[in-house]
Scaffold this active site. Sequence first.
Site, PDB file in Angstrom:
ATOM      1  N   ARG A  19       0.506  -0.780  -0.030  1.00  0.00           N
ATOM      2  CA  ARG A  19      -0.275  -0.289  -0.359  1.00  0.00           C
ATOM      3  C   ARG A  19       0.760   1.148   0.070  1.00  0.00           C
ATOM      4  O   ARG A  19       1.815   0.984   0.256  1.00  0.00           O
ATOM      5  CB  ARG A  19      -0.898   0.111   0.847  1.00  0.00           C
ATOM      6  CG  ARG A  19      -1.584  -1.299   1.194  1.00  0.00           C
ATOM      7  CD  ARG A  19      -2.530  -1.503   2.574  1.00  0.00           C
ATOM      8  NE  ARG A  19      -3.536  -2.439   2.661  1.00  0.00           N
ATOM      9  CZ  ARG A  19      -3.478  -3.430   3.764  1.00  0.00           C
ATOM     10  NH1 ARG A  19      -2.290  -3.555   4.379  1.00  0.00           N
ATOM     11  NH2 ARG A  19      -3.887  -4.362   3.610  1.00  0.00           N
ATOM     12  N   LYS A  41      -1.711  -2.175   8.408  1.00  0.00           N
ATOM     13  CA  LYS A  41      -2.913  -1.716   8.817  1.00  0.00           C
ATOM     14  C   LYS A  41      -2.946  -2.617   9.791  1.00  0.00           C
ATOM     15  O   LYS A  41      -2.169  -3.552  10.201  1.00  0.00           O
ATOM     16  CB  LYS A  41      -4.266  -2.460   8.267  1.00  0.00           C
ATOM     17  CG  LYS A  41      -4.174  -1.261   6.793  1.00  0.00           C
ATOM     18  CD  LYS A  41      -5.851  -1.675   6.579  1.00  0.00           C
ATOM     19  CE  LYS A  41      -6.008  -1.273   5.101  1.00  0.00           C
ATOM     20  NZ  LYS A  41      -7.842  -1.997   4.955  1.00  0.00           N
ATOM     21  N   HIS A  43      -2.568   2.509  -5.980  1.00  0.00           N
ATOM     22  CA  HIS A  43      -3.265   0.793  -5.781  1.00  0.00           C
ATOM     23  C   HIS A  43      -3.607   0.545  -7.186  1.00  0.00           C
ATOM     24  O   HIS A  43      -3.441  -0.495  -7.089  1.00  0.00           O
ATOM     25  CB  HIS A  43      -4.571   1.084  -4.649  1.00  0.00           C
ATOM     26  CG  HIS A  43      -5.082   0.155  -4.385  1.00  0.00           C
ATOM     27  ND1 HIS A  43      -4.589   0.162  -2.677  1.00  0.00           N
ATOM     28  CD2 HIS A  43      -6.042  -0.480  -4.432  1.00  0.00           C
ATOM     29  CE1 HIS A  43      -4.894  -0.708  -2.199  1.00  0.00           C
ATOM     30  NE2 HIS A  43      -6.269  -1.367  -3.230  1.00  0.00           N
ATOM     31  N   ARG A  56      -0.864  -2.355  -6.373  1.00  0.00           N
ATOM     32  CA  ARG A  56      -1.145  -3.328  -6.460  1.00  0.00           C
ATOM     33  C   ARG A  56      -2.550  -4.616  -6.599  1.00  0.00           C
ATOM     34  O   ARG A  56      -2.237  -5.976  -6.512  1.00  0.00           O
ATOM     35  CB  ARG A  56      -2.462  -3.014  -4.841  1.00  0.00           C
ATOM     36  CG  ARG A  56      -2.168  -3.645  -3.446  1.00  0.00           C
ATOM     37  CD  ARG A  56      -1.956  -3.119  -2.183  1.00  0.00           C
ATOM     38  NE  ARG A  56      -3.149  -4.087  -1.292  1.00  0.00           N
ATOM     39  CZ  ARG A  56      -1.862  -4.570  -0.044  1.00  0.00           C
ATOM     40  NH1 ARG A  56      -1.077  -4.359  -1.200  1.00  0.00           N
ATOM     41  NH2 ARG A  56      -3.047  -4.874   0.791  1.00  0.00           N
ATOM     42  N   HIS A  67      -3.350  -9.554   4.342  1.00  0.00           N
ATOM     43  CA  HIS A  67      -4.911  -9.031   3.848  1.00  0.00           C
ATOM     44  C   HIS A  67      -4.928 -10.587   5.509  1.00  0.00           C
ATOM     45  O   HIS A  67      -4.424 -11.011   5.625  1.00  0.00           O
ATOM     46  CB  HIS A  67      -6.262  -9.973   3.174  1.00  0.00           C
ATOM     47  CG  HIS A  67      -5.687  -8.787   1.421  1.00  0.00           C
ATOM     48  ND1 HIS A  67      -6.026  -9.304   0.713  1.00  0.00           N
ATOM     49  CD2 HIS A  67      -5.498  -7.795   1.752  1.00  0.00           C
ATOM     50  CE1 HIS A  67      -5.627  -8.233  -0.462  1.00  0.00           C
ATOM     51  NE2 HIS A  67      -5.335  -7.426   0.305  1.00  0.00           N
ATOM     52  N   TYR A 119      -9.391 -11.623  -6.563  1.00  0.00           N
ATOM     53  CA  TYR A 119      -7.948 -11.799  -7.522  1.00  0.00           C
ATOM     54  C   TYR A 119      -8.236 -13.057  -8.104  1.00  0.00           C
ATOM     55  O   TYR A 119      -7.390 -13.051  -9.147  1.00  0.00           O
ATOM     56  CB  TYR A 119      -6.680 -11.588  -6.445  1.00  0.00           C
ATOM     57  CG  TYR A 119      -6.390 -10.014  -6.149  1.00  0.00           C
ATOM     58  CD1 TYR A 119      -6.786  -8.447  -7.250  1.00  0.00           C
ATOM     59  CD2 TYR A 119      -6.194  -9.420  -5.090  1.00  0.00           C
ATOM     60  CE1 TYR A 119      -6.999  -7.498  -6.497  1.00  0.00           C
ATOM     61  CE2 TYR A 119      -6.095  -7.960  -4.866  1.00  0.00           C
ATOM     62  CZ  TYR A 119      -6.358  -7.286  -5.773  1.00  0.00           C
ATOM     63  OH  TYR A 119      -6.202  -5.883  -5.054  1.00  0.00           O
TER      64      TYR A 119
END
Length: 168
Positions: free
Chosen positions: A15, A39, A109, A112, A135, A144
Site C-alpha cells: 500500500r 494496517k 493502488h 497493488r 490481508h 483476485y
Amino acid sequence: RDKAIILTLLDTGIRVSELCNIQVGDFYSENGRIIVTGKGSKTRFVYLGKVGCKAIWSYLLERFPNRQPLKDDPLYVNRNGIHPLSRNGVFQLVKRLGEKAGVQDVYPHRFRHTFAIEFLRNGGNVFELQQLLGHSDLEMSRRYALIAQIDLETSARKASPADRWRLR
C-alpha cells in the site's frame, strides 16, 4: 528515485502508506526483502526482484554519495530530498508519470492490483498472496483469484489446439 518507487509498488503490491513508512534499515538488498508495517501495525515481509533491488541500490547510492545511510533514514524522500515521501507525493508522482506515458486512470493502488493478478497468473497461490498483501482474511485474495481464473479461461480458449488446427 521514481523508478525505484514504481518498481517497489509493482514488485511487492504494498500500500502507498506502507511504502511511505519504509526505512533504509527495512530493506535487505542481498535477498530483496523489505519489512513492511501494514494496517493495525502488523509487520510482514515482501520481496523485490533483481531489477527492483538494483533500482533501490542505485537510488541510495545517488542519494547518499558521501555517507552511509542510517537505518532509520526514510527509504523514500520527497523531491527536495529532505522529508519522507508522503502519500500525496506518491499520488502526484504516479499521476505525472501516467500522463507522460499516455496512460489514463493511473493511481498507486493499481500497482497493488497488478501485482496480485500477475502473482496468481505466474503460479502463486491465494494463501501466499494473502500473506504478501497483508490481508487478514482470504476474501480479497479470492477476488483476485477469480480475475486470474477468468484470464486463464480466456487464454485456454485462445490456445485450444483443436480450435487452432480447425479440427471438425
